[in-house]
Design a protein around this motif. Structure first.
Motif, PDB file in Angstrom:
ATOM      1  N   GLU A  23      11.753   3.519  10.591  1.00 18.79           N
ATOM      2  CA  GLU A  23      12.520   3.621  11.830  1.00 18.79           C
ATOM      3  C   GLU A  23      13.956   4.009  11.492  1.00 18.79           C
ATOM      4  OE1 GLU A  23      13.280   3.830  14.752  1.00 18.79           O
ATOM      5  OE2 GLU A  23      11.483   3.344  15.911  1.00 18.79           O
ATOM      6  N   PHE A  24      14.760   4.193  12.544  1.00 20.05           N
ATOM      7  CA  PHE A  24      16.191   4.259  12.329  1.00 20.05           C
ATOM      8  C   PHE A  24      16.616   2.895  11.800  1.00 20.05           C
ATOM      9  CE2 PHE A  24      15.713   7.696  15.464  1.00 20.05           C
ATOM     10  CZ  PHE A  24      16.347   8.708  14.753  1.00 20.05           C
ATOM     11  N   LEU A  25      17.303   2.897  10.686  1.00 18.40           N
ATOM     12  CA  LEU A  25      17.572   1.648   9.981  1.00 18.40           C
ATOM     13  C   LEU A  25      18.476   0.702  10.749  1.00 18.40           C
ATOM     14  CD1 LEU A  25      17.924   3.053   6.358  1.00 18.40           C
ATOM     15  CD2 LEU A  25      15.889   2.165   7.519  1.00 18.40           C
ATOM     16  N   ASP A  26      19.263   1.243  11.677  1.00 17.48           N
ATOM     17  CA  ASP A  26      20.143   0.379  12.459  1.00 17.48           C
ATOM     18  C   ASP A  26      19.547   0.027  13.820  1.00 17.48           C
ATOM     19  OD1 ASP A  26      20.354   2.895  13.500  1.00 17.48           O
ATOM     20  OD2 ASP A  26      22.541   3.010  13.420  1.00 17.48           O
ATOM     21  N   ARG A  27      18.251   0.340  14.026  1.00 14.15           N
ATOM     22  CA  ARG A  27      17.611  -0.038  15.288  1.00 14.15           C
ATOM     23  C   ARG A  27      17.491  -1.563  15.335  1.00 14.15           C
ATOM     24  NH1 ARG A  27      13.797   3.028  18.849  1.00 14.15           N
ATOM     25  NH2 ARG A  27      12.742   1.505  20.176  1.00 14.15           N
ATOM     26  N   PRO A  28      17.995  -2.204  16.384  1.00 16.27           N
ATOM     27  CA  PRO A  28      17.961  -3.673  16.435  1.00 16.27           C
ATOM     28  C   PRO A  28      16.532  -4.206  16.445  1.00 16.27           C
ATOM     29  CG  PRO A  28      18.644  -2.747  18.550  1.00 16.27           C
ATOM     30  CD  PRO A  28      18.627  -1.613  17.581  1.00 16.27           C
ATOM     31  N   THR A  29      16.249  -5.075  15.498  1.00 14.28           N
ATOM     32  CA  THR A  29      14.898  -5.580  15.297  1.00 14.28           C
ATOM     33  C   THR A  29      14.944  -7.053  14.908  1.00 14.28           C
ATOM     34  OG1 THR A  29      14.236  -3.391  14.471  1.00 14.28           O
ATOM     35  CG2 THR A  29      12.741  -5.216  14.040  1.00 14.28           C
ATOM     36  N   ALA A  30      14.121  -7.869  15.561  1.00 17.03           N
ATOM     37  CA  ALA A  30      14.034  -9.285  15.205  1.00 17.03           C
ATOM     38  C   ALA A  30      13.072  -9.450  14.041  1.00 17.03           C
ATOM     39  CB  ALA A  30      13.560 -10.104  16.400  1.00 17.03           C
ATOM     40  N   PRO A  31      13.418 -10.253  13.052  1.00 12.31           N
ATOM     41  CA  PRO A  31      12.506 -10.494  11.930  1.00 12.31           C
ATOM     42  C   PRO A  31      11.268 -11.246  12.389  1.00 12.31           C
ATOM     43  CG  PRO A  31      14.373 -11.995  11.835  1.00 12.31           C
ATOM     44  CD  PRO A  31      14.674 -11.006  12.919  1.00 12.31           C
ATOM     45  N   GLY A 284      14.380   5.518   7.687  1.00 15.37           N
ATOM     46  CA  GLY A 284      13.624   5.208   6.481  1.00 15.37           C
ATOM     47  C   GLY A 284      12.782   3.968   6.685  1.00 15.37           C
ATOM     48  N   THR A 285      12.271   3.406   5.591  1.00 10.89           N
ATOM     49  CA  THR A 285      11.474   2.195   5.649  1.00 10.89           C
ATOM     50  C   THR A 285      12.394   1.009   5.880  1.00 10.89           C
ATOM     51  OG1 THR A 285       9.790   3.119   4.178  1.00 10.89           O
ATOM     52  CG2 THR A 285       9.842   0.722   4.423  1.00 10.89           C
ATOM     53  N   GLN A 286      12.217   0.378   7.035  1.00 13.37           N
ATOM     54  CA  GLN A 286      13.079  -0.733   7.445  1.00 13.37           C
ATOM     55  C   GLN A 286      12.478  -2.080   7.070  1.00 13.37           C
ATOM     56  OE1 GLN A 286      13.108  -2.067  11.573  1.00 13.37           O
ATOM     57  NE2 GLN A 286      15.296  -1.539  11.692  1.00 13.37           N
ATOM     58  N   LYS A 287      11.157  -2.215   7.262  1.00 12.74           N
ATOM     59  CA  LYS A 287      10.467  -3.470   6.996  1.00 12.74           C
ATOM     60  C   LYS A 287       9.123  -3.206   6.325  1.00 12.74           C
ATOM     61  CE  LYS A 287      12.483  -6.266  10.721  1.00 12.74           C
ATOM     62  NZ  LYS A 287      13.064  -7.328   9.872  1.00 12.74           N
ATOM     63  N   GLN A 288       8.712  -4.167   5.488  1.00 10.31           N
ATOM     64  CA  GLN A 288       7.421  -4.117   4.815  1.00 10.31           C
ATOM     65  C   GLN A 288       6.709  -5.452   5.035  1.00 10.31           C
ATOM     66  OE1 GLN A 288       9.282  -3.415   0.914  1.00 10.31           O
ATOM     67  NE2 GLN A 288       8.320  -1.395   0.880  1.00 10.31           N
ATOM     68  N   THR A 289       5.396  -5.382   5.245  1.00 11.81           N
ATOM     69  CA  THR A 289       4.653  -6.605   5.537  1.00 11.81           C
ATOM     70  C   THR A 289       3.339  -6.623   4.770  1.00 11.81           C
ATOM     71  OG1 THR A 289       5.563  -6.584   7.783  1.00 11.81           O
ATOM     72  CG2 THR A 289       3.737  -8.082   7.360  1.00 11.81           C
ATOM     73  N   VAL A 290       3.001  -7.796   4.234  1.00 13.09           N
ATOM     74  CA  VAL A 290       1.709  -8.028   3.605  1.00 13.09           C
ATOM     75  C   VAL A 290       1.061  -9.217   4.304  1.00 13.09           C
ATOM     76  CG1 VAL A 290       0.524  -8.796   1.505  1.00 13.09           C
ATOM     77  CG2 VAL A 290       2.376  -7.107   1.354  1.00 13.09           C
ATOM     78  N   ILE A 291      -0.182  -9.035   4.768  1.00 16.70           N
ATOM     79  CA  ILE A 291      -0.941 -10.105   5.406  1.00 16.70           C
ATOM     80  C   ILE A 291      -2.243 -10.302   4.634  1.00 16.70           C
ATOM     81  CG2 ILE A 291      -2.109 -10.897   7.492  1.00 16.70           C
ATOM     82  CD1 ILE A 291      -0.207  -9.201   9.131  1.00 16.70           C
ATOM     83  N   LEU A 292      -2.508 -11.543   4.251  1.00 18.86           N
ATOM     84  CA  LEU A 292      -3.759 -11.900   3.588  1.00 18.86           C
ATOM     85  C   LEU A 292      -4.478 -12.944   4.433  1.00 18.86           C
ATOM     86  CD1 LEU A 292      -2.464 -12.484  -0.071  1.00 18.86           C
ATOM     87  CD2 LEU A 292      -3.342 -10.357   0.882  1.00 18.86           C
ATOM     88  N   VAL A 293      -5.764 -12.743   4.663  1.00 20.73           N
ATOM     89  CA  VAL A 293      -6.601 -13.747   5.320  1.00 20.73           C
ATOM     90  C   VAL A 293      -7.661 -14.159   4.313  1.00 20.73           C
ATOM     91  CG1 VAL A 293      -8.094 -14.299   7.252  1.00 20.73           C
ATOM     92  CG2 VAL A 293      -6.208 -12.691   7.573  1.00 20.73           C
ATOM     93  N   SER A 294      -7.676 -15.432   3.938  1.00 18.78           N
ATOM     94  CA  SER A 294      -8.587 -15.914   2.895  1.00 18.78           C
ATOM     95  C   SER A 294      -9.969 -16.219   3.460  1.00 18.78           C
ATOM     96  CB  SER A 294      -8.014 -17.165   2.234  1.00 18.78           C
ATOM     97  OG  SER A 294      -8.208 -18.293   3.082  1.00 18.78           O
ATOM     98  N   THR A 295     -10.905 -16.478   2.560  1.00 22.78           N
ATOM     99  CA  THR A 295     -12.271 -16.811   2.978  1.00 22.78           C
ATOM    100  C   THR A 295     -12.321 -18.127   3.744  1.00 22.78           C
ATOM    101  OG1 THR A 295     -12.622 -17.811   0.800  1.00 22.78           O
ATOM    102  CG2 THR A 295     -13.395 -15.544   1.115  1.00 22.78           C
TER     103      THR A 295
END
Length: 333
Positions: A23-31, A284-295
Motif C-alpha cells: 500500500e501507500f506506506l503512509d496510509r493510516p492503518t490500525a495494527p 511498498g510492503t507495509q505489513k506482513q502476516t503469518v497465520i498458523l492453525v495447528s492440528t
C-alpha cells in the motif's frame, strides 16, 4: 494487498497463511488486534482511511478467515469510490459468533447482493475446521466476476496443497511473484518438516519468504510505466516513491501492468527497517502476516508492521504483534 500464500502441506498445521500488504506506506492503518464489541471475536488489522474501516485479512475465534487482494480492471473508472472492498471481508468476519451461515451461503448472499459496483477483487475465505477422515472444509475464492456459487474455486481442500493469490484473478500464472512464492513455500515446509523445526524457526522462514526482494532499482532514463511492471515480480516491494507514485492510483500500482521483461538477481530485503528512510508518499510492503492453525485448532497470528504512522519505519523491537487462541468448536463436525 499484494500477495497471499496458502498451504496445507505441513502435518502439524492444517492451514498456513502468509500475507504481504502492499500500500501507500503512509496510509493510516490500525495494527492487528481484536476489534471492539460487538465484534470482539474478530482479529485483524483495519484500514483507517475509509469510514467503513475495512480489512484485508482477519480471522475470528470461531475459525472464520478471509484474505482479500485487489486488482485493477480497464473499466474500473466507472466504479463508485463510495464502496470499499475492505467491507467485503468485514461482512464475513463480523457475522455473529453463533451464526451457522456456511461458506456457500455467505458467497451466495455476497453474489446476489451484488459486487459488480466494487473495484476488482479476489476473496479467499471460509471456516477453518478440524480435518476429519480426509474431509477438509477448505476455503472458497470469489471475485467480482464470479457469476454464481457453482463457479466458485475451492482451495486447501486436502493435504499437500499450496496456492498463491495476488493482484489478479486466482490462477493467473503471469505473476512471477505468485509462482515463485508457491514454490518457495512448498520447499520451506518440506525442509522444515525434515528438520522438525520448532514453530519459532518455521515462522522465521516464512517471514524470509515474505521479505524476498527481487525488484530491480529503476534505471536512469527508465520510464515509470515500464518500472511499475516489475512489481509483479517481487514478493516483497521495497519503498518506491517520487512524483510518479503520488499521482498513480494504488490500484494501478497493484496491477503492475508490465511493458517489458527485466531479469534481476534475487536479493534479500534489509531487515533493519529502523534505518530506512521515511516511507511518506511512497508505496511498498507495509505489513506482513503469518497465520498458523495447528492440528489441535490453536491459532498463532503474527503481524509485522514495517511502516507505521505517517509512513515512518518501525524498529525491529516494536514491529511484531503476536496473538494466540484456540478455535471455538474446533472438534465439532
Amino acid at each position: 494487498m499484494c500477495i497471499a500464500l496458502i498451504s496445507t502441506a505441513h502435518p502439524k498445521y492444517p492451514l498456513i497463511l502468509l500475507s504481504n500488504r502492499d500500500e501507500f506506506l503512509d496510509r493510516p492503518t490500525a495494527p492487528a488486534a481484536f476489534w471492539d464489541a460487538p465484534n470482539s471475536h474478530v482479529l485483524g488489522g483495519r484500514d483507517l482511511q475509509r469510514p467503513i474501516q475495512g480489512t484485508w485479512l482477519g480471522i475470528t475465534k470461531q475459525g472464520r478467515i478471509a484474505v482479500l487482494t485487489n486488482f485493477r480492471e480497464e473499466d474500473q473508472g466507472n466504479i463508485s469510490a463510495e464502496k470499499s472492498r475492505g467491507g467485503i471481508p468485514n461482512a464475513l468476519l463480523t457475522l455473529p459468533p453463533d451464526s451457522d451461515e456456511t461458506t456457500e451461503q455467505f458467497a451466495k448472499r455476497l453474489i446476489e447482493e451484488g459486487v459488480a459496483d466494487v473495484g476488482g477483487f479476489s476473496l479467499a475465505f471460509g471456516r477453518v475446521r478440524k480435518p476429519e477422515k480426509g474431509r477438509w472444509e477448505g476455503l472458497a475464492i470469489v471475485s467480482n466476476r464470479t457469476p454464481n456459487v457453482e463457479d466458485m474455486t475451492h482451495v486447501a481442500t486436502a493435504p499437500n496443497q499450496t496456492v498463491g493469490l495476488s493482484n489478479s484473478l486466482f490462477g493467473d500464472s503471469t505473476w512471477p511473484k505468485v509462482v515463485h512464492g508457491e514454490r518457495l513455500l512448498e520447499e520451506v515446509i518440506h525442509s522444515s518438516v525434515l528438520r522438525d523445526d520448532a514453530q519459532e524457526k518455521l515462522v522465521e522462514h516464512f517471514f524470509d519468504i515474505l521479505s524476498l526482494d527481487t525488484l530491480p532499482k529503476q534505471q536512469v532514463g527508465e520510464e515509470w510505466t515500464t518500472f511499475v511492471g516489475q512489481l509483479r515480480r517481487s514478493i516483497f516491494v521495497p519503498a518506491v516513491g517520487g512524483k510518479e507514485v503520488e499521482t498513480t492510483p494504488a490500484d494501478k500500482l497493484a496491477a503492475a501492468e508490465e511493458d517489458e521483461e527485466v531479469l534481476v538477481q534475487e536479493r534479500r530485503v534489509e531487515r533493519d527497517t529502523a534505518e530506512a528512510e521515511s516511507g511518506a508518499g511512497k508505496y511498498g510492503t507495509q505489513k506482513q502476516t503469518v497465520i498458523l492453525v495447528s492440528t489441535a485448532g490453536h491459532v498463532t497470528y503474527i503481524e509485522r508492521t514495517l511502516y507505521g504512522d505517517g509512513g515512518r519505519p518501525v524498529g525491529n523491537s516494536e514491529r511484531d504483534k503476536k496473538y494466540e487462541f484456540d478455535i471455538e468448536g474446533w472438534d465439532d463436525i
